[in-house]
Design an enzyme around this catalytic site. Sequence first.
Site, PDB file in Angstrom:
ATOM      1  CG  HIS A  51      44.294 -43.841  16.888  1.00 22.63           C
ATOM      2  ND1 HIS A  51      43.546 -42.929  17.616  1.00 22.63           N
ATOM      3  CD2 HIS A  51      45.302 -44.217  17.707  1.00 22.63           C
ATOM      4  CE1 HIS A  51      44.083 -42.776  18.811  1.00 22.63           C
ATOM      5  NE2 HIS A  51      45.139 -43.544  18.888  1.00 22.63           N
ATOM      6  CG  ASP A  97      40.559 -41.594  16.705  1.00 23.73           C
ATOM      7  OD1 ASP A  97      40.682 -42.724  16.201  1.00 23.73           O
ATOM      8  OD2 ASP A  97      41.375 -41.130  17.526  1.00 23.73           O
ATOM      9  N   GLY A 117      48.926 -45.651  24.490  1.00 20.56           N
ATOM     10  CA  GLY A 117      48.299 -46.796  25.150  1.00 20.56           C
ATOM     11  C   GLY A 117      47.068 -46.401  25.930  1.00 20.56           C
ATOM     12  CG  ASN A 118      46.390 -43.349  29.110  1.00 18.26           C
ATOM     13  OD1 ASN A 118      47.511 -43.062  29.476  1.00 18.26           O
ATOM     14  ND2 ASN A 118      45.456 -43.756  29.941  1.00 18.26           N
ATOM     15  CB  SER A 119      44.578 -44.176  22.314  1.00 19.20           C
ATOM     16  OG  SER A 119      45.506 -43.139  22.117  1.00 19.20           O
ATOM     17  N   GLY A 132      24.826 -29.847   2.690  1.00 25.17           N
ATOM     18  CA  GLY A 132      25.153 -29.348   1.361  1.00 25.17           C
ATOM     19  C   GLY A 132      25.814 -27.993   1.326  1.00 25.17           C
ATOM     20  CG  LEU A 151      31.948 -23.239   5.691  1.00 23.90           C
ATOM     21  CD1 LEU A 151      32.455 -23.068   7.116  1.00 23.90           C
ATOM     22  CD2 LEU A 151      30.726 -22.376   5.453  1.00 23.90           C
TER      23      LEU A 151
END
Length: 482
Positions: free
Chosen positions: A124, A154, A235-237, A293, A296
Site C-alpha cells: 500500500h 500487503d 509513514g512507519n509502514s 480448492g 468455507l
Amino acid sequence: MPCRRSWPNSRATLVGLVALVLAGCEGANPADSGAQSRTLPPAPPRATGPVPAQSVDASRRTAITTAVERVAPAVVTVQTETVQRVPADFFEYFMGGRSGERRNAGIGSGFVVRNDGVIVTNAHVISGATSVSVAMRDGTTYSAKIVGVDETNDLAVVRIDAKNLPIAPLGRSSDLIVGEWTIAIGNPFGFVLGNNEPSVSVGVVSAVGRNLAGRTEGGGVYIDMIQTDAAINPGNSGGPLVNATGEVIGVNSSIYSPSGGSVGLGFAIPIDRTKRIVEDLLEHGSVRQPWVGIRLETPQVQSAREVASVGAVVARVAPGSPAERAGVRVGDQITAVGNRAVRNPYEWEARLLDLRVGESLTITARRAGRDMPFTLQVADAPEVTAPKVTVLRELQLVTLTDAIRLERGIASNSGALVFKVSDRIRDEIGLQEGDVIAQVGRMRVSSAQDVSTAIDQQGARGPIALVFERNRQYFQTQFTLR
C-alpha cells in the site's frame, strides 16, 4: 568510647547479652568460659561524591540500543509520486476544456534485505505510484524499480542501483514470546520531520496470530499478524519490527486507530511469511498463489468476535482440485492444518498464507463425529495453468471454469477472466486483472477465444462495447481499435 564490662561468675542472661550487642560493647566472662573478647565489624563507609562517568555511560547501553545500531542503517525512506487527472481550470471544465494533472507525494518506510539494492516495503506504500524513490539514512536518494507486489499480504519488493548496502538481519517469527521486547523503526510523518534519520519506538509483543478486519492505516484485511504496542504511525509502514537481539521479526503494516495516530495497537506481517513472498517476487515477479480448492461456509454473524467460534465448515470443493482428489467433502469441518488448530475461517485463511506450491498439506476434518486426516498436494491457482488467449496484444484472457469461479467467488456462469493486462489497456479501456468479460457488444461470450473473435469482427465496424464483472457487479466500457 567503647565500654568494657566484666561478668560475674553467674551465667549472664540472654537479655543481657542482647543488650550488650545492641550497645556495641565487648562482653567477657573469662572466669566462666574463657572466651576471647569479640568486636562487631565496622559499618561500610558511605559513598560520597559523584558516580564515575564511565559507569553512567555503560548503563546507557542496553540490548535495545545495540539492536537499533544493528538494524537502523538498513532502514530507508520510500518516497512515491502519483499523478491524477484533474480539470485544468474551473471555467475551462465547463467549456469543454482540456484536463490537467495533479501530482501527489507519498511516503513510507522499507529496509534493505540484500546488499545489491533489494528493499522490502508494504504494497500500500507504493500502490498507484507513477514513480518511486528511496532515500538512505545519509540522504542519498536513488530511483527505484518495482520488482513485484503482493497485495493480498500487503508486501512489495523494490530495487535500487546500489552495491554494498547495509542489510537488516532477518530472524524468525515462529517462536515469538508474548511480552518480549519489540522495536519499531521507520519514518513516521517523514515530510514533517524533515530528515531521513529513522525514528525508534519500543514496546512488546502484545499478541501473535491476530486477525484484523477493522479500520487500519494500511486499509486492508490482515490475517495472522503480530500485534505490538510499539508506536506505529503513518509513514512507519514498511519498516522493520525488531526483537531485542537485533533481528527483523516482522514488517510494520498497519495500526488500528479511531484518531489516525498510534494508540498502542500496531500490527506487523510475520517475517517467516515475508521471506517466502520476497523469494517468489524476486524469482517470478509475482507470488505463486497456493490453491487447494476449498471454500468455507460464510458465517451469518454480526461481528468479527463471533466469527472466532463458528468453525471452518466446507461449503464447496472445486472439481479437479487437490481437495477433491484427497477426498474432502462438502460439510466436513476442518479442525487442524498440520499441528495447528483451526477454529474459524480466519485461522483457515491464515494457514493458507503459509503454504507454498508443490508442498504436501495435511488437514484434519471432522465427519460424522470422527476426525479424519487428508493429505493434499498444494497446486497453483487454476487460472495460472489454464491456456491463455492474447487479445489486443496487451491483454491475456483465460476461459472461465468452475474451479476459477469457486476460487474467486465469481457470479458469472461463463466468460473470460482477465489474467494479465498492460497499463495502457488498464488506463484507456478500464479493465483490471481479475475482471470477467461476459459480453462483447450484444454477444454473450463463453470462452477467451469467443472474446478474441468478437473483438476482431466488431472492431472493423466501429466502437466495441464490453460488459464485464468486477466484485460481483457488472460494468460497461467502450473503445475503438486504432
